[in-house]
Design a protein around this motif. Structure first.
Motif, PDB file in Angstrom:
ATOM      1  N   ALA A 125       0.815  -1.223   0.000  1.00 18.01           N
ATOM      2  CA  ALA A 125       0.000   0.000   0.000  1.00 18.01           C
ATOM      3  C   ALA A 125       0.846   1.270   0.000  1.00 18.01           C
ATOM      4  CB  ALA A 125      -0.928  -0.002   1.210  1.00 18.01           C
ATOM      5  N   GLY A 126       2.155   1.122   0.241  1.00 18.19           N
ATOM      6  CA  GLY A 126       3.034   2.292   0.249  1.00 18.19           C
ATOM      7  C   GLY A 126       3.485   2.705   1.632  1.00 18.19           C
ATOM      8  N   GLY A 127       3.511   1.743   2.558  1.00 17.60           N
ATOM      9  CA  GLY A 127       3.909   2.049   3.925  1.00 17.60           C
ATOM     10  C   GLY A 127       5.116   1.234   4.364  1.00 17.60           C
ATOM     11  N   TYR A 128       5.655   1.612   5.524  1.00 18.28           N
ATOM     12  CA  TYR A 128       6.800   0.894   6.096  1.00 18.28           C
ATOM     13  C   TYR A 128       6.509   0.601   7.561  1.00 18.28           C
ATOM     14  CZ  TYR A 128      11.417   0.103   8.107  1.00 18.28           C
ATOM     15  OH  TYR A 128      12.480  -0.429   8.782  1.00 18.28           O
ATOM     16  N   ALA A 129       6.541  -0.666   7.926  1.00 19.57           N
ATOM     17  CA  ALA A 129       6.244  -1.072   9.304  1.00 19.57           C
ATOM     18  C   ALA A 129       7.467  -0.847  10.183  1.00 19.57           C
ATOM     19  CB  ALA A 129       5.817  -2.529   9.335  1.00 19.57           C
ATOM     20  N   VAL A 130       7.372   0.127  11.067  1.00 21.33           N
ATOM     21  CA  VAL A 130       8.494   0.472  11.945  1.00 21.33           C
ATOM     22  C   VAL A 130       8.574  -0.469  13.134  1.00 21.33           C
ATOM     23  CG1 VAL A 130       9.507   2.301  13.362  1.00 21.33           C
ATOM     24  CG2 VAL A 130       8.304   2.880  11.239  1.00 21.33           C
ATOM     25  N   LYS A 131       7.408  -0.821  13.712  1.00 18.76           N
ATOM     26  CA  LYS A 131       7.396  -1.663  14.906  1.00 18.76           C
ATOM     27  C   LYS A 131       6.071  -2.416  14.977  1.00 18.76           C
ATOM     28  CE  LYS A 131       8.070  -1.438  19.971  1.00 18.76           C
ATOM     29  NZ  LYS A 131       9.138  -2.441  19.990  1.00 18.76           N
TER      30      LYS A 131
END
Length: 405
Positions: A41-47
């Motif tokens: 979707a265009g996101g980055y999972a940080v935690k």
């Protein structure tokens, strides 16, 4: 799962729970998939945040202490989005948004967003818009809290409707309009399917990102869009394929996924007509995925929902080139080996080779491994259907003289 960080991606935290029906391993697997969905979707999972619970909190989904922990992390690390692995009620979404003070999404909302990005044709866009409206309708109160009260004062007394009710009516009208538009397109597509003649129809089905589009490109020599992301294909693509002297129609369909939103199942039932009307299903499985057995169950469940689970099916285990070696039971593979050393005979001796009348296939569509065996098996199945339907057919019996009848 995704190690490289892209500064252009939207930063997000992922949130899931561990219950008696979903242990830690299962929760981790779902969050792995949620991370891939986020990346798509265009996101980055940080935690990631997880909590053991008997059941979700009806007000905030997570416990009060865990929600405060998540809020603190979001504030300290400039996180813009919190994504929950399960569908949130309108009340939960409203309460969580007030506490976290950031964008709050659930798995359903995330998948709908991906579908909206991926929809290319007017038909797919209409189906996605319908699903979004059906998802939005019960959540209007939470999303538009400033519309809850009717305006008062001079000239505003007396009968009327609140603005939130007006919004709901607008969305309901939009849903009715979209459903009518889909019905019109359905009739057009039904005519198109009827105009294809009496050729045997074969449909590729399977979990999302298992290589259906890549296989479609290799077999039909076409250029169907394929990418290593979830839901690369939304629109059904149909191509005429000829193996030896036998033509048939091959269709590539939208991939399935666990926890598939009900709204999408309903709105995309029309797209799945290609599956319903198929004479033969090729169930493609990513054998390199550690939980491909659950993927098979998920696909079979959805096939049952659209009443297509009794069709002739060939199990096609794809991506044998990407398979990572792990210890197996003796009845599967006798010795642990590297992925480069597995032979087709060894694959066939596993339990997978005995699935469905012992007609499972093991291929790599990307590297074109064992495609000749694949083509032969498909040809045999299509020919059997063809002979049953047309005992005397010019494709199968080119020397047959119809005038002798």
């Amino acid at each position: 799962m995704l190690e490289k960080k892209d500064i252009t991606l939207e930063r997000a935290v992922l949130i899931g729970i561990v219950t008696k029906n979903q242990d830690e391993d299962k929760s981790k697997e779902y969050l792995d998939e949620l991370e891939f969905l986020t990346f798509t979707a265009g996101g980055y999972a940080v935690k990631r945040f997880t909590q053991k619970m008997d059941m979700p909190n009806p007000k905030t989904f997570m416990g009060t202490g865990k929600i405060e922990e998540i809020k603190q992390y979001i504030d300290d690390n400039d996180i813009g989005t919190a994504i929950f692995d399960d569908e949130l009620s309108s009340a939960q979404e409203r309460n969580i948004s007030k506490i976290l003070n950031c964008k709050v999404l659930d798995r359903t909302n995330l998948i709908l967003d991906i579908f909206a990005q991926r929809a290319q044709t007017s038909y797919a866009r209409t189906q996605v818009e319908l699903a979004q409206c059906e998802y939005l309708l019960p959540r209007l109160r939470g999303m538009w809290t400033h519309l809850e009260r009717q305006k008062g004062g001079i000239g505003m007394r007396g009968p009327g409707e609140t603005e939130i009710e007006t919004d709901r009516r607008i969305v309901r009208d939009k849903i009715s309009l979209l459903k009518e538009r889909i019905k019109t397109i359905d009739k057009q597509m039904s005519v198109q399917r009827g105009n294809r003649g009496a050729m045997v129809r074969v449909a590729l089905v399977g979990y999302t990102n298992v290589g259906k589009s890549t296989l479609m490109n290799v077999i039909s020599k076409s250029e169907v869009f394929a990418e290593n992301k979830l839901f690369a294909t939304l629109d059904t693509t149909v191509r005429k394929v000829v193996i030896q002297n036998l033509p048939f129609l091959l269709s590539d369909t939208v991939g399935f996924i666990r926890k598939l939103p009900t709204q999408l199942v309903e709105s995309f039932k029309s797209t799945l007509d290609e599956v319903r009307e198929a004479d033969l299903l090729l169930h493609v499985v990513d054998i390199s995925h550690p939980n491909f057995e659950e993927h098979i169950e998920s696909v079979n469940k959805i096939l049952g929902e659209i009443k297509s689970n009794d069709k002739p099916t060939i199990m096609v285990f794809n991506k044998i080139d990407a398979y990572e070696a792990e210890p197996f039971d003796k009845e599967d593979l006798t010795v642990e080996r590297t992925k480069a050393n597995y032979s087709l005979d060894e694959w066939k001796r596993t339990w997978m080779g005995r699935v469905g009348r012992n007609n499972a296939l093991f291929i790599s569509a990307l590297n074109k491994q064992n495609l000749e065996d694949f083509k032969k098996r498909v040809y045999d199945e299509v020919r059997e259907i063809h002979v049953t339907r047309f005992p005397y057919n010019k494709f199968l019996y080119p020397d047959y003289d119809e005038s002798q009848e």
